[in-house]
Every structure is written in structure tokens, then in C-alpha cells.
Write a protein that holds these residues in place. Structure first.
Motif, PDB file in Angstrom:
ATOM      1  N   ILE A 118      13.465   5.608   3.962  1.00 19.90           N
ATOM      2  CA  ILE A 118      12.969   5.088   5.240  1.00 19.90           C
ATOM      3  C   ILE A 118      11.745   4.253   4.909  1.00 19.90           C
ATOM      4  O   ILE A 118      10.725   4.776   4.458  1.00 19.90           O
ATOM      5  CB  ILE A 118      12.574   6.231   6.208  1.00 19.90           C
ATOM      6  N   GLY A 119      11.853   2.964   5.079  1.00 22.32           N
ATOM      7  CA  GLY A 119      10.746   2.061   4.784  1.00 22.32           C
ATOM      8  C   GLY A 119       9.719   2.035   5.904  1.00 22.32           C
ATOM      9  O   GLY A 119       9.889   2.662   6.956  1.00 22.32           O
ATOM     10  N   LEU A 120       8.670   1.291   5.686  1.00 20.23           N
ATOM     11  CA  LEU A 120       7.565   1.216   6.636  1.00 20.23           C
ATOM     12  C   LEU A 120       8.022   0.690   7.995  1.00 20.23           C
ATOM     13  O   LEU A 120       7.703   1.275   9.033  1.00 20.23           O
ATOM     14  CB  LEU A 120       6.457   0.327   6.057  1.00 20.23           C
TER      15      LEU A 120
ATOM     16  N   LEU B 178       1.660   7.858  13.420  1.00 16.97           N
ATOM     17  CA  LEU B 178       2.569   7.809  12.276  1.00 16.97           C
ATOM     18  C   LEU B 178       1.761   8.075  11.009  1.00 16.97           C
ATOM     19  O   LEU B 178       0.723   7.449  10.779  1.00 16.97           O
ATOM     20  CB  LEU B 178       3.248   6.437  12.186  1.00 16.97           C
ATOM     21  N   TYR B 179       2.254   9.028  10.201  1.00 19.93           N
ATOM     22  CA  TYR B 179       1.562   9.413   8.970  1.00 19.93           C
ATOM     23  C   TYR B 179       2.516   9.381   7.792  1.00 19.93           C
ATOM     24  O   TYR B 179       3.691   9.737   7.915  1.00 19.93           O
ATOM     25  CB  TYR B 179       0.995  10.835   9.085  1.00 19.93           C
ATOM     26  N   LEU B 180       1.978   8.975   6.650  1.00 21.67           N
ATOM     27  CA  LEU B 180       2.684   9.086   5.383  1.00 21.67           C
ATOM     28  C   LEU B 180       2.102  10.302   4.671  1.00 21.67           C
ATOM     29  O   LEU B 180       0.901  10.385   4.439  1.00 21.67           O
ATOM     30  CB  LEU B 180       2.492   7.826   4.539  1.00 21.67           C
ATOM     31  N   ILE B 181       2.962  11.262   4.377  1.00 22.58           N
ATOM     32  CA  ILE B 181       2.557  12.500   3.705  1.00 22.58           C
ATOM     33  C   ILE B 181       3.007  12.404   2.249  1.00 22.58           C
ATOM     34  O   ILE B 181       4.177  12.133   1.970  1.00 22.58           O
ATOM     35  CB  ILE B 181       3.214  13.725   4.379  1.00 22.58           C
ATOM     36  N   ILE B 182       2.068  12.646   1.342  1.00 24.70           N
ATOM     37  CA  ILE B 182       2.364  12.562  -0.093  1.00 24.70           C
ATOM     38  C   ILE B 182       2.112  13.926  -0.709  1.00 24.70           C
ATOM     39  O   ILE B 182       1.004  14.470  -0.616  1.00 24.70           O
ATOM     40  CB  ILE B 182       1.482  11.498  -0.770  1.00 24.70           C
TER      41      ILE B 182
ATOM     42  N   GLN C 105       0.824  -1.203   0.000  1.00 25.00           N
ATOM     43  CA  GLN C 105       0.000   0.000   0.000  1.00 25.00           C
ATOM     44  C   GLN C 105       0.862   1.259   0.000  1.00 25.00           C
ATOM     45  O   GLN C 105       0.584   2.201  -0.737  1.00 25.00           O
ATOM     46  CB  GLN C 105      -0.922   0.021   1.213  1.00 25.00           C
ATOM     47  N   VAL C 106       1.899   1.270   0.831  1.00 30.35           N
ATOM     48  CA  VAL C 106       2.781   2.444   0.896  1.00 30.35           C
ATOM     49  C   VAL C 106       3.377   2.723  -0.479  1.00 30.35           C
ATOM     50  O   VAL C 106       3.409   3.858  -0.939  1.00 30.35           O
ATOM     51  CB  VAL C 106       3.894   2.238   1.947  1.00 30.35           C
ATOM     52  N   LYS C 107       3.840   1.686  -1.125  1.00 29.75           N
ATOM     53  CA  LYS C 107       4.471   1.835  -2.440  1.00 29.75           C
ATOM     54  C   LYS C 107       3.482   2.360  -3.484  1.00 29.75           C
ATOM     55  O   LYS C 107       3.838   3.189  -4.321  1.00 29.75           O
ATOM     56  CB  LYS C 107       5.047   0.489  -2.898  1.00 29.75           C
ATOM     57  N   SER C 108       2.237   1.916  -3.420  1.00 29.28           N
ATOM     58  CA  SER C 108       1.282   2.259  -4.475  1.00 29.28           C
ATOM     59  C   SER C 108       0.474   3.533  -4.198  1.00 29.28           C
ATOM     60  O   SER C 108      -0.192   4.034  -5.108  1.00 29.28           O
ATOM     61  CB  SER C 108       0.310   1.091  -4.695  1.00 29.28           C
TER      62      SER C 108
ATOM     63  N   THR D 195      -1.516  14.834   0.663  1.00 23.68           N
ATOM     64  CA  THR D 195      -2.362  13.717   1.060  1.00 23.68           C
ATOM     65  C   THR D 195      -1.736  13.107   2.296  1.00 23.68           C
ATOM     66  O   THR D 195      -0.531  12.800   2.299  1.00 23.68           O
ATOM     67  CB  THR D 195      -2.458  12.670  -0.070  1.00 23.68           C
ATOM     68  N   LYS D 196      -2.517  12.967   3.350  1.00 28.41           N
ATOM     69  CA  LYS D 196      -2.012  12.443   4.612  1.00 28.41           C
ATOM     70  C   LYS D 196      -2.711  11.114   4.892  1.00 28.41           C
ATOM     71  O   LYS D 196      -3.940  11.055   4.952  1.00 28.41           O
ATOM     72  CB  LYS D 196      -2.276  13.441   5.737  1.00 28.41           C
ATOM     73  N   VAL D 197      -1.916  10.043   5.072  1.00 29.07           N
ATOM     74  CA  VAL D 197      -2.461   8.714   5.315  1.00 29.07           C
ATOM     75  C   VAL D 197      -1.913   8.212   6.649  1.00 29.07           C
ATOM     76  O   VAL D 197      -0.700   8.168   6.852  1.00 29.07           O
ATOM     77  CB  VAL D 197      -2.073   7.733   4.180  1.00 29.07           C
ATOM     78  N   SER D 198      -2.821   7.825   7.531  1.00 33.51           N
ATOM     79  CA  SER D 198      -2.417   7.353   8.855  1.00 33.51           C
ATOM     80  C   SER D 198      -2.051   5.875   8.816  1.00 33.51           C
ATOM     81  O   SER D 198      -2.749   5.063   8.199  1.00 33.51           O
ATOM     82  CB  SER D 198      -3.549   7.568   9.853  1.00 33.51           C
TER      83      SER D 198
END
Length: 87
Positions: free
Chosen positions: A60-62, A27-31, A6-9, A19-22
Motif C-alpha cells: 500500500i503506497g502513500l 494517517l500514520y506510518l508505523i515502523i 521520505q516514506v521509503k527511506s 516508530t510512529k510518523v504522522s
């Protein structure tokens, strides 16, 4: 919780600045608009929302981002503050 696939795609959602994904546990992934991805750890200190950047994906990976976020959370709970040296 996110999976590595999911992180990769994940991609930026049109119409948003970011885009902010929790992933959970603050911890959030910001795109951004160019699909660059960054990890953020969010916490509240003295009533104010604070954010610490944990680094960019894929450097930095998941798993590493989760490990860093867990360590920050542990330190914050024990001390009430965050030591930037652990990053």
C-alpha cells in the motif's frame, strides 16, 4: 505531509518498540524494529482512541493510504461510525 521518498527511506528509531510518523489527517506510518512499515488510521469513537490498519508498505503506497484514510474520515464524519467494507 510525507513524500514518497521520505516514506521509503524512513527507518525504525533505536530504543523504541515502534516508530510512529504522522502524515497528517490521522494517517500514520508505523515502523517496527525490523523496519517493516504499516499504515494506520486513528480516530476517536465514544471517547476511545481506535486504530484501523490500512495495510503494509510497499504493498500500500502513500497515495493509496491517503485515499483510504480520506475515505474513512469522510464516512466517519457522515455516519459517526466506520464501515470496514470500504477497505
Amino acid at each position: 505531509m510525507l513524500s514518497p521518498t521520505q516514506v521509503k527511506s524512513l527507518r525504525h528509531k533505536p530504543g523504541n518498540k515502534i516508530t510512529k510518523v504522522s502524515d497528517g489527517n490521522n494517517l500514520y506510518l508505523i515502523i517496527d524494529q525490523n523496519d517493516n512499515k504499516k499504515w494506520w488510521y486513528r480516530y476517536k469513537s465514544n471517547g476511545k482512541q481506535q486504530t484501523i490498519s490500512l495495510g503494509c508498505y510497499p504493498g500500500i503506497g502513500l497515495k493509496e493510504a491517503r485515499d483510504k484514510a480520506n475515505e474513512l474520515h469522510r464516512v466517519f464524519l457522515l455516519t459517526g461510525t466506520l464501515d470496514y467494507q470500504i477497505l
